[in-house]
Design an enzyme around this catalytic site. Structure first.
Site, PDB file in Angstrom:
ATOM      1  N   LYS A  93       0.812  -1.223   0.000  1.00 49.20           N
ATOM      2  CA  LYS A  93       0.000   0.000   0.000  1.00 49.20           C
ATOM      3  C   LYS A  93       0.843   1.269   0.000  1.00 49.20           C
ATOM      4  CE  LYS A  93      -1.657  -1.413   3.814  1.00 49.20           C
ATOM      5  NZ  LYS A  93      -0.993  -2.729   3.891  1.00 49.20           N
ATOM      6  N   THR A  94       1.840   1.302   0.877  1.00 49.66           N
ATOM      7  CA  THR A  94       2.647   2.514   0.988  1.00 49.66           C
ATOM      8  C   THR A  94       3.426   2.766  -0.292  1.00 49.66           C
ATOM      9  OG1 THR A  94       2.819   2.161   3.367  1.00 49.66           O
ATOM     10  CG2 THR A  94       4.391   3.682   2.386  1.00 49.66           C
TER      11      THR A  94
HETATM   12  N1  LIG Z   1       5.272  -3.108  -6.732  1.00 46.37           N
HETATM   13  C1  LIG Z   1       6.360  -3.298  -5.940  1.00 46.37           C
HETATM   14  N2  LIG Z   1       7.545  -3.558  -6.509  1.00 46.37           N
HETATM   15  C2  LIG Z   1       8.617  -3.753  -5.737  1.00 46.37           C
HETATM   16  N3  LIG Z   1       8.627  -3.712  -4.412  1.00 46.37           N
HETATM   17  C3  LIG Z   1       7.452  -3.442  -3.813  1.00 46.37           C
HETATM   18  C4  LIG Z   1       6.277  -3.219  -4.540  1.00 46.37           C
HETATM   19  N4  LIG Z   1       5.281  -2.973  -3.660  1.00 46.37           N
HETATM   20  C5  LIG Z   1       5.842  -3.063  -2.442  1.00 46.37           C
HETATM   21  N5  LIG Z   1       7.147  -3.337  -2.538  1.00 46.37           N
HETATM   22  C6  LIG Z   1       8.053  -3.488  -1.410  1.00 46.37           C
HETATM   23  O1  LIG Z   1       7.441  -4.403  -0.513  1.00 46.37           O
HETATM   24  C7  LIG Z   1       7.613  -3.994   0.812  1.00 46.37           C
HETATM   25  C8  LIG Z   1       6.249  -3.812   1.437  1.00 46.37           C
HETATM   26  O2  LIG Z   1       5.594  -2.772   0.749  1.00 46.37           O
HETATM   27  P1  LIG Z   1       4.821  -1.622   1.512  1.00 46.37           P
HETATM   28  O3  LIG Z   1       5.582  -1.127   2.675  1.00 46.37           O
HETATM   29  O4  LIG Z   1       4.406  -0.631   0.511  1.00 46.37           O
HETATM   30  O5  LIG Z   1       3.597  -2.475   1.995  1.00 46.37           O
HETATM   31  P2  LIG Z   1       2.442  -1.999   2.958  1.00 46.37           P
HETATM   32  O6  LIG Z   1       1.190  -2.656   2.486  1.00 46.37           O
HETATM   33  O7  LIG Z   1       2.469  -0.517   3.073  1.00 46.37           O
HETATM   34  O8  LIG Z   1       2.918  -2.637   4.323  1.00 46.37           O
HETATM   35  P3  LIG Z   1       2.413  -2.280   5.795  1.00 46.37           P
HETATM   36  O9  LIG Z   1       1.095  -3.004   5.933  1.00 46.37           O
HETATM   37  O10 LIG Z   1       3.480  -2.847   6.669  1.00 46.37           O
HETATM   38  O11 LIG Z   1       2.301  -0.804   5.864  1.00 46.37           O
HETATM   39  C9  LIG Z   1       8.453  -2.756   0.765  1.00 46.37           C
HETATM   40  O12 LIG Z   1       9.788  -3.091   0.966  1.00 46.37           O
HETATM   41  C10 LIG Z   1       8.254  -2.220  -0.644  1.00 46.37           C
HETATM   42  O13 LIG Z   1       9.398  -1.518  -1.064  1.00 46.37           O
HETATM   43 MG   LIG Z   2       2.609   0.738   4.753  1.00 48.67          MG
END
Ligand SMILES: Nc1ncnc2c1ncn2[C@@H]1O[C@H](COP(=O)(O)OP(=O)(O)OP(=O)(O)O)[C@@H](O)[C@H]1O
Ligand SMILES: [Mg+2]
Ligand SMILES: Nc1ncnc2c1ncn2[C@@H]1O[C@H](COP(=O)(O)OP(=O)(O)OP(=O)(O)O)[C@@H](O)[C@H]1O
Ligand SMILES: Nc1ncnc2c1ncn2[C@@H]1O[C@H](COP(=O)(O)OP(=O)(O)OP(=O)(O)O)[C@@H](O)[C@H]1O
Ligand SMILES: Nc1ncnc2c1ncn2[C@@H]1O[C@H](COP(=O)(O)OP(=O)(O)OP(=O)(O)O)[C@@H](O)[C@H]1O
Ligand SMILES: Nc1ncnc2c1ncn2[C@@H]1O[C@H](COP(=O)(O)OP(=O)(O)OP(=O)(O)O)[C@@H](O)[C@H]1O
Ligand SMILES: Nc1ncnc2c1ncn2[C@@H]1O[C@H](COP(=O)(O)OP(=O)(O)OP(=O)(O)O)[C@@H](O)[C@H]1O
Ligand SMILES: [Mg+2]
Ligand SMILES: [Mg+2]
Ligand SMILES: [Mg+2]
Ligand SMILES: [Mg+2]
Ligand SMILES: [Mg+2]
Lengths: 266, 266, 266, 266, 266, 266
Positions: free
Chosen positions: E70-71
């Site tokens: 998401k982030t």
């Molecule tokens: N499309 C993508 N391509 C490459 N890496 C990604 C992609 N999406 C996410 N990541 C990587 O995966 C990891 C998790 O992504 P992210 O932090 O955005 O998830 P999140 O859903 O925000 O997690 P949380 O629930 O912990 O906040 C991060 O290291 C991010 O850099």
């Molecule tokens: Mg996040």
């Protein structure tokens, strides 16, 4: 302000023995087998602390019903250890203290103890130190956490510490993970009929022939505190009698009058 | 700031007796057997404190329904003890105090008491001192813990202290372990028909022949407070009567008018 | 800071009567038998306070549904007592006060009252003074405890005090032991059909022949507050009418328009 | 500090109208019968306040689902009243305020209103003013009590005040006794199909022939806020279209594209 | 002190882009159809904000399981918008802040955004901003209320603002009425088998022939975060291998070793 | 005051190793297969941190029953990593700290770690850092939120950080979403019979022939802490024996005496 408090609290070595003796004002009576076994086990632990290089910290909880003699026992163990540092931590000395000041005082006592080669700290009536009350299960978590940590923190190298806790609410302490924080748990029971007889014999306030009747009139079990209070009332007599005559052996308690007192308080 | 508070609170020996008498404004009437037995038992305890060297502290709880006469009884016991130090601790004197100031004042009274060879402290309406309310079972734990500790702390050597508590919520105090903290518990009951008759005879406000009818019209049991209020209303009469004539014995209360008042308040 | 607050709050004797009259802006109407009986009983109590030497303190609670006229009634009783000190304690005058300041102000009013030979204090809308809210049953325990104590504290010798409380939540106050703290409880009901007719006749806003139809259109019972608001709306008329003509007797309310208003608010 | 806060808050007459207009940024559309009836009833109440000498205070609650147009309606009523003092109390202007400061600001607005012969105060989104949240049913009781009291406090003689509240949580406000504190309650509903058609006709963004299909594609009821957002998205078009062309009437929304947007947000 | 805090917090435009890029350290991989659709829909909303005069404020919530990306997605949308003001509000930058300071910082970011013609604010991990914890459902209501208000407050005339929220606890936010406060909700799912294959192809760390076996060994769905961590561990190899060789394409991951890592973490 | 606190807390690199060694006072014994596997897996993770450019942060939770050896294991892993920065965060060093000061100290340790190319931080006994207690499920949410955020915050570019947590309440931490915040979870079990035998062999305090009987006398599983305490007591012997003779191999423990000790503590 915790640290300030830590400075201000002065060690109270001098007063220590006096305080302990005041927990056993009229000396110790023989309370029967179970009390004796508890005391002996505790003294073995004292020896372990004194001798074993690997036992820097040993914590022991005395638990039992209200008035069963836990504090008197803890005081006796501490006195007989002849350790150079002995100290009782009791809510009596902390009336009006804030939670933080209480923690400060408790931590201070441990810091003081760490300076002595051999120490005993009594945490008396732990539920009272925690300001515990059943309604809403309120208590001071700050004090609890402080005690939980101190019970596990090793003294500095070369120092030996024994902690003796007392409580009549071990089920409450258990739900705070405070019972399992002690290395050893020992139960201090109420008096059973044979124990009551021993105590009354020790006091010598009844005629020999009355003893069995008196014990039979009592409940199946009774705290020593309540038994002593009953004797006290009965020793007083109805009118112009002098209770001291009874304790001095000049007069025996009237069995029937004792029964009356028993009824009044039931 | 607890200690500051402790300094600031001045002892109030002078006012003590006056306060106690104001709990029994119009003197004490004969309230029947049970009240009498409670009073006698309490006076025996007073004697025990006076005489026994081993009874440095004796705590007694008077419990009973609202308006049953507990405070008046405690005041009477204290007055008749003729102890040099008697003091009532009541919420009436602590309006607007913080919890800490209340603890401070309470502790201060105990400290003062420890200076007198014989003392009686009345803890009046303990639920009020604790600021207890049924909704949410709220109360001041700080005040509770202070009382719990003070009820067990021995006075210094050579000093004797009796504590008289009153409460109409002993079931609440029990769930705070506050009832078992007292050595003795005594129940002060509401008035039963024979007791009501005694009280009304004592007042002399009804014609002899009306007494039985009046008592019969009342509930099975009634607090003395409510009975006195009813008499007061009825003594007032409908119009231009003077209530004082009734108490002075110049006029009797009209039985029927009394019945009317009874109905109005039901 | 409670004591400081106590100093700062100035007595407000001058404003007292004005405040009481503003509780009954448009004068008092005949509300039927029950309202009348409550008022008469209360006036008897006023007489008892005035005359009886043994009644230094008399406390009376007026309880009933919202808008049933409790405050107007309390104000009327106080005004008709012609006591030298009358004062209303209401949340309206304490917007923005802290709990402590509220206690301080309340205690201050009682202290002022103790200085007058005869006083009446109205504790208006006690649930509001307590800041009570049903969700979570929140309220100010500090204010509650202050009121509980003041309702039982006797005025100094020679002073007479009557306290009139009002509430539309007596079940809540009961669970706080606040109802039983009053000597007398009186119920102020909503208007029943005959009472409504009396009020409408008193106002003279309907044609005689319409009265029964109008009353029949209303609920089985209705607070006087709501009835007056309905009349007000209907008196207003649809367009260019002047409501004052109605009250001045120049015009009657159109029965049908009244029915419409009734529907709109249902 | 409440009083200090009271001083510091400056009246904001000048900004008032501007704020109200910003609640209806793009003007008012015809939302159908029910919205119209609510508005008319409210205007009758405005007239009552303006004309009746006996109606010094009239309080009216607009309640309905989120986004149904309550705030826009309240603003319209206030504007059309042409009262010299109109003011909206909204959480938007109190970000970061403490509970006390909020009370202070709210009380200040009422105090200002009391100085004008005719005033309207809008208490917008009362649950937000109360900082209400469903989890744990948390809210600011201080703000609640202030509002409860202000809703009943009469303005000074000769002053007239109308209070318009809005809420989408009337069940919550009801359990706080806040709904019954209003004299009148009016419901602002979501749009039903005929209302939707009226709104879309008013906007003129669809071809006449498409209207029925579009309305049929929507839910049984929909908040005007959501309908306007949908139109906005669809007006935007897929690529290089200019939404303003649609509102200016130069282009109609593609029915199918609208359906797609609808699906995306479901 | 809220206002003071408001002053002290300096805008941090410079750092903004850097922060956003650090949310996607190793660049963005193709995560399959659903991720792509979410991103496209969000970019349409960006266009609406850019072009439509009637859309001054548009709020969009990205919700999905922990680690689903998401982030990274929010950061990508913000970066690709090329809006002059983009800013991420995250608990990472508020360690040790009081609730009030957090509100202050959040409000400050919105105030800054209002000064730019086009802005995007990311409210990252809203449950963390709220300090939410499941036990007791504790959270900062002050922060919640601030966010609730800011999500609805229109920017000044001529300013456009898009708010992107992220959360993995939408059911919690929903019970706070925080989900419905957003105009649009978009779900970011875990990776399904075809998505996993796309990601692993994008990384190029497995031999083509191993891909299907590897995907089959994984759960039905997996967060991208966990998949990347697994690859990382496996790329590391048992002994002296260099993970960078794998990413540089010089070496492929041993399928069996990957399976072992998978087992260890299960 | 958080920031002030941050300044005041000085880094304590020097003391770090000493603290870690004091967690394993008497050296490490072979505790059987499961302990070994946990240690090896953890060392693989250490290697990943050391070598992989893409693993800037790796968090690992050691969870298991009280006294099972978690802290000793974490200390061993940290020591063997030979990372330039290793630091243990433990409640023992924070007695009397406010919640804010605790957060400050924890954040400070992370800030210090970010300055070293390779760091290991041990969060020891996380439930204690959180001041967790089962009654009422109380804990410091401020500390929790700080840890939750720090466990996910990436170190600056080029820095590598490994976090090792320990807990014996993983079910509690799980309900705080604290378990899922770690990348890897490893279980440290109690000793099973074969493990006990290994430990006792390692100590060499029993005669070979007694070993099986001794192990059989013990429970199905036992924490190493309890086993060592039992050995200690038994080594002490009844009277004038010297425990050190046992550890030095001069004497073996009497099997029967060991059984007695076992019974005393049951
Ligand atoms: N499309 C993508 N391509 C490459 N890496 C990604 C992609 N999406 C996410 N990541 C990587 O995966 C990891 C998790 O992504 P992210 O932090 O955005 O998830 P999140 O859903 O925000 O997690 P949380 O629930 O912990 O906040 C991060 O290291 C991010 O850099
Ligand atoms: Mg996040
Ligand atoms: N063995 C004994 N011989 C004589 N007196 C004793 C003995 N044990 C206890 N007492 C006396 O009995 C009373 C109660 O004992 P003590 O205070 O030690 O009990 P406790 O279990 O600590 O009570 P509590 O539960 O109230 O803390 C005290 O007056 C004490 O002096
Ligand atoms: N024996 C008595 N003779 C005359 N008056 C009495 C007697 N006992 C109590 N009273 C009077 O009855 C009233 C109630 O008595 P008291 O206040 O002692 O009751 P209480 O049980 O303490 O009430 P509460 O539960 O409210 O504290 C008082 O006015 C008191 O003076
Ligand atoms: N007997 C009466 N004659 C005329 N007006 C009355 C009468 N009683 C009450 N009112 C008016 O009715 C309205 C409601 O009365 P009042 O405020 O006394 O009711 P209440 O029961 O105190 O209401 P609340 O429950 O809101 O406190 C007031 O405007 C008051 O002036
Ligand atoms: N009659 C109307 N004509 C045109 N636009 C309207 C009308 N009513 C409301 N709106 C617009 O619809 C949107 C929602 O209206 P408003 O904010 O008044 O609803 P609300 O019920 O107060 O919402 P909330 O529950 O969020 O407070 C606003 O943008 C408002 O300008
Ligand atoms: N492998 C080992 N060899 C020797 N002693 C050990 C070993 N593991 C643990 N110990 C010792 O056992 C005792 C308990 O170990 P430790 O404190 O590490 O357990 P823990 O699981 O962290 O306990 P707690 O749950 O109380 O935090 C300590 O005295 C420690 O020195
Ligand atoms: Mg004891
Ligand atoms: Mg009393
Ligand atoms: Mg009223
Ligand atoms: Mg609104
Ligand atoms: Mg450990």
């Amino acid at each position: 302000d915790f640290n300030n408090a830590l400075q201000e609290v002065q060690p109270a070595f001098g007063a220590a023995l006096f305080e302990l003796f005041s927990c056993r004002v009229n000396g110790m009576l023989d309370c029967g087998e179970k009390h004796k076994h508890v005391q002996e086990t505790a003294m073995t632990l004292v020896e372990q602390v004194r001798k074993s290089d690997r036992t820097a910290l040993l914590t022991c909880l005395l638990e039992g019903p209200p008035g069963s003699g836990k504090t008197a026992l803890a005081a006796t163990i501490a006195i007989e250890s002849e350790f150079p540092f002995i100290k009782i931590i009791s809510a009596e000395n902390m009336i009006g203290y804030s939670e933080t000041s209480k923690c400060s005082l408790i931590a201070k006592v441990f810091e003081d103890a760490y300076k002595s080669p051999f120490s005993i700290i009594i945490l008396d009536d732990i539920e009272r130190l925690l300001e515990y009350v059943n309604i809403g299960a309120r208590f001071s978590n700050v004090v609890l956490q402080t005690i939980l940590v101190l019970l596990k923190r090793l003294p500095p190298k070369g120092r030996k510490l024994m902690v003796l806790g007392t409580t009549s609410m071990s089920y409450v302490l258990d739900s705070m993970d405070l019972v399992s924080a002690f290395n050893v748990k020992l139960g201090v029971p109420n008096l059973r009929p044979p124990d009551m007889k021993k105590v009354l014999e020790g006091l010598g306030v009844f005629a020999k022939r009355d003893l069995d009747d008196v014990v039979e009139a009592l409940d199946e079990e009774i705290p020593i505190k309540k038994l002593l209070m009953l004797v006290e009332m009965a020793a007083q007599g109805n009118q112009d009698d002098d209770a001291e005559d009874v304790y001095a052996g000049k007069r025996k308690i009237d069995k029937n009058y004792f029964m009356e007192c028993l009824q009044d308080l039931a």
